[in-house]
Design a protein around this motif. Structure first.
Motif, PDB file in Angstrom:
ATOM      1  N   ILE A  51      45.138  56.895  39.208  1.00  0.00           N
ATOM      2  CA  ILE A  51      43.834  56.303  39.504  1.00  0.00           C
ATOM      3  C   ILE A  51      43.508  55.218  38.491  1.00  0.00           C
ATOM      4  N   ARG A  52      43.778  55.467  37.220  1.00  0.00           N
ATOM      5  CA  ARG A  52      43.547  54.448  36.189  1.00  0.00           C
ATOM      6  C   ARG A  52      44.419  53.226  36.419  1.00  0.00           C
ATOM      7  N   ALA A  53      45.665  53.445  36.791  1.00  0.00           N
ATOM      8  CA  ALA A  53      46.556  52.317  37.072  1.00  0.00           C
ATOM      9  C   ALA A  53      46.046  51.516  38.269  1.00  0.00           C
ATOM     10  N   PHE A  54      45.558  52.209  39.302  1.00  0.00           N
ATOM     11  CA  PHE A  54      45.009  51.517  40.462  1.00  0.00           C
ATOM     12  C   PHE A  54      43.785  50.691  40.085  1.00  0.00           C
ATOM     13  N   LEU A  55      42.881  51.267  39.293  1.00  0.00           N
ATOM     14  CA  LEU A  55      41.681  50.533  38.898  1.00  0.00           C
ATOM     15  C   LEU A  55      42.023  49.337  38.002  1.00  0.00           C
ATOM     16  N   MET A  56      43.010  49.492  37.140  1.00  0.00           N
ATOM     17  CA  MET A  56      43.422  48.382  36.284  1.00  0.00           C
ATOM     18  C   MET A  56      44.045  47.264  37.112  1.00  0.00           C
ATOM     19  N   LEU A  57      44.883  47.621  38.081  1.00  0.00           N
ATOM     20  CA  LEU A  57      45.468  46.607  38.957  1.00  0.00           C
ATOM     21  C   LEU A  57      44.403  45.929  39.806  1.00  0.00           C
ATOM     22  N   LEU A  58      43.422  46.695  40.236  1.00  0.00           N
ATOM     23  CA  LEU A  58      42.326  46.118  41.004  1.00  0.00           C
ATOM     24  C   LEU A  58      41.519  45.145  40.161  1.00  0.00           C
ATOM     25  N   ALA A  59      41.245  45.500  38.919  1.00  0.00           N
ATOM     26  CA  ALA A  59      40.509  44.604  38.019  1.00  0.00           C
ATOM     27  C   ALA A  59      41.304  43.337  37.737  1.00  0.00           C
ATOM     28  N   LEU A  60      42.605  43.473  37.520  1.00  0.00           N
ATOM     29  CA  LEU A  60      43.442  42.295  37.285  1.00  0.00           C
ATOM     30  C   LEU A  60      43.493  41.390  38.518  1.00  0.00           C
ATOM     31  N   SER A  61      43.575  41.995  39.693  1.00  0.00           N
ATOM     32  CA  SER A  61      43.609  41.202  40.923  1.00  0.00           C
ATOM     33  C   SER A  61      42.292  40.471  41.148  1.00  0.00           C
ATOM     34  N   LEU A  62      41.185  41.136  40.875  1.00  0.00           N
ATOM     35  CA  LEU A  62      39.884  40.478  41.018  1.00  0.00           C
ATOM     36  C   LEU A  62      39.703  39.363  39.997  1.00  0.00           C
ATOM     37  N   ALA A  63      40.183  39.574  38.784  1.00  0.00           N
ATOM     38  CA  ALA A  63      40.105  38.529  37.768  1.00  0.00           C
ATOM     39  C   ALA A  63      40.940  37.325  38.177  1.00  0.00           C
ATOM     40  N   TRP A  64      42.117  37.569  38.730  1.00  0.00           N
ATOM     41  CA  TRP A  64      42.959  36.469  39.193  1.00  0.00           C
ATOM     42  C   TRP A  64      42.274  35.719  40.333  1.00  0.00           C
ATOM     43  N   PHE A  65      41.709  36.449  41.283  1.00  0.00           N
ATOM     44  CA  PHE A  65      41.054  35.814  42.420  1.00  0.00           C
ATOM     45  C   PHE A  65      39.864  34.969  41.973  1.00  0.00           C
ATOM     46  N   LEU A  66      39.044  35.499  41.079  1.00  0.00           N
ATOM     47  CA  LEU A  66      37.885  34.741  40.620  1.00  0.00           C
ATOM     48  C   LEU A  66      38.292  33.511  39.817  1.00  0.00           C
ATOM     49  N   ALA A  67      39.313  33.630  38.996  1.00  0.00           N
ATOM     50  CA  ALA A  67      39.756  32.485  38.198  1.00  0.00           C
ATOM     51  C   ALA A  67      40.340  31.391  39.080  1.00  0.00           C
ATOM     52  N   THR A  68      41.138  31.764  40.076  1.00  0.00           N
ATOM     53  CA  THR A  68      41.685  30.739  40.962  1.00  0.00           C
ATOM     54  C   THR A  68      40.600  30.152  41.844  1.00  0.00           C
ATOM     55  N   SER A  69      39.604  30.924  42.204  1.00  0.00           N
ATOM     56  CA  SER A  69      38.475  30.382  42.960  1.00  0.00           C
ATOM     57  C   SER A  69      37.696  29.376  42.127  1.00  0.00           C
ATOM     58  N   LEU A  70      37.536  29.674  40.848  1.00  0.00           N
ATOM     59  CA  LEU A  70      36.867  28.711  39.978  1.00  0.00           C
ATOM     60  C   LEU A  70      37.704  27.441  39.801  1.00  0.00           C
ATOM     61  N   GLN A  71      39.016  27.570  39.790  1.00  0.00           N
ATOM     62  CA  GLN A  71      39.852  26.379  39.695  1.00  0.00           C
ATOM     63  C   GLN A  71      39.706  25.504  40.944  1.00  0.00           C
ATOM     64  N   VAL A  72      39.545  26.127  42.111  1.00  0.00           N
ATOM     65  CA  VAL A  72      39.290  25.361  43.333  1.00  0.00           C
ATOM     66  C   VAL A  72      37.919  24.702  43.261  1.00  0.00           C
ATOM     67  N   LEU A  73      36.934  25.425  42.752  1.00  0.00           N
ATOM     68  CA  LEU A  73      35.597  24.868  42.592  1.00  0.00           C
ATOM     69  C   LEU A  73      35.591  23.704  41.609  1.00  0.00           C
ATOM     70  N   ARG A  74      36.482  23.739  40.664  1.00  0.00           N
ATOM     71  CA  ARG A  74      36.525  22.699  39.634  1.00  0.00           C
ATOM     72  C   ARG A  74      36.825  21.313  40.219  1.00  0.00           C
ATOM     73  N   ARG A  75      37.506  21.272  41.347  1.00  0.00           N
ATOM     74  CA  ARG A  75      37.805  19.977  41.979  1.00  0.00           C
ATOM     75  C   ARG A  75      36.536  19.248  42.398  1.00  0.00           C
ATOM     76  N   SER A  76      35.500  19.997  42.781  1.00  0.00           N
ATOM     77  CA  SER A  76      34.257  19.367  43.226  1.00  0.00           C
ATOM     78  C   SER A  76      33.255  19.196  42.088  1.00  0.00           C
ATOM     79  N   PHE A  77      33.689  19.482  40.879  1.00  0.00           N
ATOM     80  CA  PHE A  77      32.819  19.360  39.711  1.00  0.00           C
ATOM     81  C   PHE A  77      32.604  17.880  39.401  1.00  0.00           C
TER      82      PHE A  77
END
Length: 118
Positions: A62-88
């Motif tokens: 369960i801890r491994a699943f939650l850690m992988l989920l947190a890492l995946s969400l962090a990756w998704f948010l960071a790449t989403s911000l990189q896409v947003l950066r183009r319109s900055f």
């Protein structure tokens, strides 16, 4: 206390490192490389759940699943911000993009803190 601190610090470090990279080939390469590593980690976790590897305790899985989920969400948010950066707007000051990333991290951290303390 070290485990929860590590569980919060690793996704935050991934988020900050991917979100603060200069937009361009470096950010694309880092995003794709981290996505590949995350896919491999998810595959290893899935194979462990199927019993192909040494099965750990239920709480460790369960801890491994939650850690992988947190890492995946962090990756998704960071790449989403990189896409947003183009319109900055290019005429904004240089410190404004790190401020956007910091505010995003604070909002996410406050939400996680509220969920944990309920």
């Amino acid at each position: 206390m070290a485990t929860p601190l590590l569980a919060a610090a690793v996704p935050a470090a991934l988020f900050l490192s991917l979100a603060l990279l200069p937009y361009g080939r470096k950010a694309l390469t880092a995003g794709l490389l981290s996505a590949g590593v995350l896919v491999c980690l998810w595959l290893v976790h899935y194979l462990d759940l199927l019993g192909y590897r040494a099965r750990g305790e239920d709480t460790a899985q369960i801890r491994a699943f939650l850690m992988l989920l947190a890492l995946s969400l962090a990756w998704f948010l960071a790449t989403s911000l990189q896409v947003l950066r183009r319109s900055f707007p290019p005429h904004w000051p240089r410190w404004s993009w790190p401020a956007v990333v910091l505010v995003t991290l604070l909002v996410i951290g406050f939400g996680v803190w509220r969920m944990i303390t309920l």
